[in-house]
Design a protein around this motif. Structure first.
Motif, PDB file in Angstrom:
ATOM      1  N   ARG A  24       0.787  -1.153  -0.168  1.00 49.46           N
ATOM      2  CA  ARG A  24      -0.031   0.148   0.186  1.00 49.46           C
ATOM      3  C   ARG A  24       0.868   1.159   0.049  1.00 49.46           C
ATOM      4  O   ARG A  24       0.354   2.309  -0.171  1.00 49.46           O
ATOM      5  CB  ARG A  24      -0.938  -0.023   1.222  1.00 49.46           C
ATOM      6  CG  ARG A  24      -1.947  -1.274   1.321  1.00 49.46           C
ATOM      7  CD  ARG A  24      -2.842  -1.178   0.167  1.00 49.46           C
ATOM      8  NE  ARG A  24      -3.837  -2.247   0.000  1.00 49.46           N
ATOM      9  CZ  ARG A  24      -3.823  -3.126  -0.353  1.00 49.46           C
ATOM     10  NH1 ARG A  24      -2.796  -3.352  -1.349  1.00 49.46           N
ATOM     11  NH2 ARG A  24      -4.726  -4.079  -0.458  1.00 49.46           N
ATOM     12  N   ARG A  25       2.173   1.179   0.139  1.00 51.83           N
ATOM     13  CA  ARG A  25       2.991   2.209  -0.005  1.00 51.83           C
ATOM     14  C   ARG A  25       3.645   2.687  -1.385  1.00 51.83           C
ATOM     15  O   ARG A  25       4.108   3.854  -1.766  1.00 51.83           O
ATOM     16  CB  ARG A  25       4.020   2.052   0.914  1.00 51.83           C
ATOM     17  CG  ARG A  25       3.860   2.220   2.503  1.00 51.83           C
ATOM     18  CD  ARG A  25       4.870   1.934   3.366  1.00 51.83           C
ATOM     19  NE  ARG A  25       6.151   2.782   3.188  1.00 51.83           N
ATOM     20  CZ  ARG A  25       6.082   4.010   3.507  1.00 51.83           C
ATOM     21  NH1 ARG A  25       4.927   4.702   4.127  1.00 51.83           N
ATOM     22  NH2 ARG A  25       7.146   5.063   3.347  1.00 51.83           N
ATOM     23  N   GLY A  26       3.650   1.645  -2.501  1.00 53.11           N
ATOM     24  CA  GLY A  26       3.767   1.942  -3.633  1.00 53.11           C
ATOM     25  C   GLY A  26       5.406   2.353  -3.600  1.00 53.11           C
ATOM     26  O   GLY A  26       6.344   1.623  -3.092  1.00 53.11           O
ATOM     27  N   ALA A  27       5.863   3.423  -4.604  1.00 51.32           N
ATOM     28  CA  ALA A  27       7.206   3.637  -4.835  1.00 51.32           C
ATOM     29  C   ALA A  27       8.018   4.171  -3.695  1.00 51.32           C
ATOM     30  O   ALA A  27       9.018   4.278  -3.573  1.00 51.32           O
ATOM     31  CB  ALA A  27       7.157   4.664  -5.954  1.00 51.32           C
ATOM     32  N   LEU A  28       7.190   4.311  -2.621  1.00 52.81           N
ATOM     33  CA  LEU A  28       7.934   4.827  -1.354  1.00 52.81           C
ATOM     34  C   LEU A  28       8.633   3.864  -0.666  1.00 52.81           C
ATOM     35  O   LEU A  28       9.636   3.910   0.065  1.00 52.81           O
ATOM     36  CB  LEU A  28       6.786   5.337  -0.099  1.00 52.81           C
ATOM     37  CG  LEU A  28       5.897   6.564  -0.593  1.00 52.81           C
ATOM     38  CD1 LEU A  28       5.115   6.845   0.569  1.00 52.81           C
ATOM     39  CD2 LEU A  28       6.992   7.949  -0.650  1.00 52.81           C
ATOM     40  N   GLY A  29       8.275   2.503  -1.181  1.00 54.91           N
ATOM     41  CA  GLY A  29       9.326   1.390  -0.773  1.00 54.91           C
ATOM     42  C   GLY A  29      10.583   1.566  -1.219  1.00 54.91           C
ATOM     43  O   GLY A  29      11.526   1.083  -0.553  1.00 54.91           O
ATOM     44  N   HIS A  30      10.990   2.433  -2.342  1.00 53.52           N
ATOM     45  CA  HIS A  30      12.304   2.806  -2.804  1.00 53.52           C
ATOM     46  C   HIS A  30      12.984   3.420  -1.604  1.00 53.52           C
ATOM     47  O   HIS A  30      14.271   3.731  -1.646  1.00 53.52           O
ATOM     48  CB  HIS A  30      12.417   3.384  -3.980  1.00 53.52           C
ATOM     49  CG  HIS A  30      11.707   2.456  -5.122  1.00 53.52           C
ATOM     50  ND1 HIS A  30      12.234   1.330  -5.279  1.00 53.52           N
ATOM     51  CD2 HIS A  30      11.071   2.860  -6.288  1.00 53.52           C
ATOM     52  CE1 HIS A  30      11.448   0.711  -6.400  1.00 53.52           C
ATOM     53  NE2 HIS A  30      10.625   1.667  -6.831  1.00 53.52           N
ATOM     54  N   LEU A  31      12.219   4.409  -0.967  1.00 49.90           N
ATOM     55  CA  LEU A  31      12.841   5.307  -0.079  1.00 49.90           C
ATOM     56  C   LEU A  31      13.435   4.557   1.420  1.00 49.90           C
ATOM     57  O   LEU A  31      12.262   4.499   2.375  1.00 49.90           O
ATOM     58  CB  LEU A  31      11.946   6.515   0.164  1.00 49.90           C
ATOM     59  CG  LEU A  31      12.418   7.776   1.048  1.00 49.90           C
ATOM     60  CD1 LEU A  31      13.906   8.106   0.602  1.00 49.90           C
ATOM     61  CD2 LEU A  31      11.271   8.737   0.932  1.00 49.90           C
ATOM     62  N   THR A  32      14.156   3.740   1.507  1.00 46.36           N
ATOM     63  CA  THR A  32      14.601   2.976   2.887  1.00 46.36           C
ATOM     64  C   THR A  32      15.267   3.848   3.592  1.00 46.36           C
ATOM     65  O   THR A  32      15.570   5.196   3.543  1.00 46.36           O
ATOM     66  CB  THR A  32      15.586   1.912   2.334  1.00 46.36           C
ATOM     67  OG1 THR A  32      16.826   2.677   1.767  1.00 46.36           O
ATOM     68  CG2 THR A  32      15.112   0.945   1.159  1.00 46.36           C
ATOM     69  N   PRO A  33      14.977   3.365   4.941  1.00 48.57           N
ATOM     70  CA  PRO A  33      15.694   4.180   6.191  1.00 48.57           C
ATOM     71  C   PRO A  33      17.236   4.524   5.714  1.00 48.57           C
ATOM     72  O   PRO A  33      17.627   5.682   6.154  1.00 48.57           O
ATOM     73  CB  PRO A  33      15.625   3.374   7.271  1.00 48.57           C
ATOM     74  CG  PRO A  33      14.453   2.620   6.931  1.00 48.57           C
ATOM     75  CD  PRO A  33      14.378   2.112   5.465  1.00 48.57           C
ATOM     76  N   GLU A  34      17.809   3.701   5.204  1.00 48.89           N
ATOM     77  CA  GLU A  34      19.257   4.040   4.794  1.00 48.89           C
ATOM     78  C   GLU A  34      19.235   5.056   3.902  1.00 48.89           C
ATOM     79  O   GLU A  34      20.219   5.821   4.074  1.00 48.89           O
ATOM     80  CB  GLU A  34      19.893   2.815   4.228  1.00 48.89           C
ATOM     81  CG  GLU A  34      20.228   1.630   5.412  1.00 48.89           C
ATOM     82  CD  GLU A  34      18.884   0.819   5.356  1.00 48.89           C
ATOM     83  OE1 GLU A  34      18.719   0.025   6.334  1.00 48.89           O
ATOM     84  OE2 GLU A  34      17.716   0.815   4.690  1.00 48.89           O
TER      85      GLU A  34
END
Length: 304
Positions: A24-34
């Motif tokens: 449900r987060r879409g491309a925000l998955g590319h924005l990792t904590p690292e």
């Protein structure tokens, strides 16, 4: 662009986007904590720049239903009275208009009876969106921002309405500016919409405006961009695809799970980037906490 070509591009981007059935987060998955931690290293001068336009409460050709702002206090007697009194006001806004800076949630685009990742479109009701709403970004979006200035690339003050930004333009702007867009980045594409509006006056942007060509979304998919923003609507008008008025919105939000930011303001940011000789920065986006909402007014902050 024919409908068959658009459908093929849609399927390519949809099927090429890694996701789990319950994503449900879409491309925000590319924005990792690292990657958020790495983005903090972009802060060097400490200069902060707003990427939002001032909210306009006056009707205009591109803003027939402007935001409403009215004072609800103090009463006239309170102004001259002794003791404590408060100034109060009320604000109302059509979030998805053609003038004010806003963020689109993943529930904003319904296409073929579905939302992003096959979520049924009937999850959006008069009471709000039951899934993929603004609540997905309730903790904000913080990452590395990259500004690609297409009028600067072409030696123009702005792109004229109905002009297109292609993948080749984005790659050429990177080369000219000495920057490269990477996984998890917040990509900001300047077309000069705001400058044109300031200098020539408002026009009916729903009918004609500059934006990205649908095929430019392949560039974003390859680079694994997390968020896309523009000083226009991101979509060109008139549309390049018959019967699809907002092809970039469909491809970005529905096929790729990209949150979009429309009608931002990049004038001060572009000057700051020129001054500092770099086009990347820390970017923080903090939408309102509006449960079930399809979008929010937004004031992203670049920190150089």
């Amino acid at each position: 662009m024919t409908m068959d070509a658009f459908r093929a591009l849609y399927e390519q981007l949809r099927d090429g986007t890694p996701r789990s059935p319950d994503d449900r987060r879409g491309a925000l998955g590319h924005l990792t904590p690292e990657r958020v931690v790495a983005a903090a290293a972009e802060v060097r001068s400490g200069r902060t720049v707003s990427l939002a336009a001032e909210i306009d409460t006056r009707p205009a050709p591109d803003n027939p239903e402007p935001a409403e702002h009215r004072m609800t206090g103090p009463a006239a007697a309170d102004i001259v009275a002794d003791g404590l009194h408060f100034a109060l006001d009320r604000f109302a806004m059509n979030v998805h208009g053609d003038a004010d800076s806003h963020l689109d949630a993943l529930c904003h685009v319904l296409f073929d009876g579905e939302l992003y990742n096959g979520v049924p479109a009937d999850s959006v009701t008069p009471e709000g969106a039951g899934s993929l709403s603004l609540d997905v970004v309730r903790d904000g979006i913080v990452g590395r921002g990259v500004l690609l200035d297409i009028p600067r690339l072409r030696g123009l003050p702005w792109l004229e309405p109905d002009d297109h930004v292609t993948a080749a333009d984005l790659a050429a702007a990177e080369a000219a500016q000495g920057v490269r867009t990477g996984p998890g980045d917040l990509l900001l594409v300047r077309v000069g919409h705001r400058r044109r509006r300031r200098e020539l006056g408002a026009w009916n942007a729903a009918r004609t405006r500059a934006g990205l060509h649908p095929t430019a979304m392949q560039f974003l998919a390859e680079r694994q961009v997390a968020v896309l923003g523009s000083d226009g609507n991101n979509d060109t008008a008139p549309s390049t695809v018959a019967d699809i008025a907002f092809p970039v919105h469909v491809l970005a939000i529905h096929a790729m799970g990209l949150h979009l930011m429309d009608y931002l303001e990049f004038a001060e940011l572009a000057l700051a980037c020129e001054c500092e000789g770099r086009w990347s920065f820390l970017c923080a986006v903090a939408p309102l906490r509006l449960p079930g909402a399809t979008g929010s007014p937004v004031n992203p902050i670049a920190v150089l």
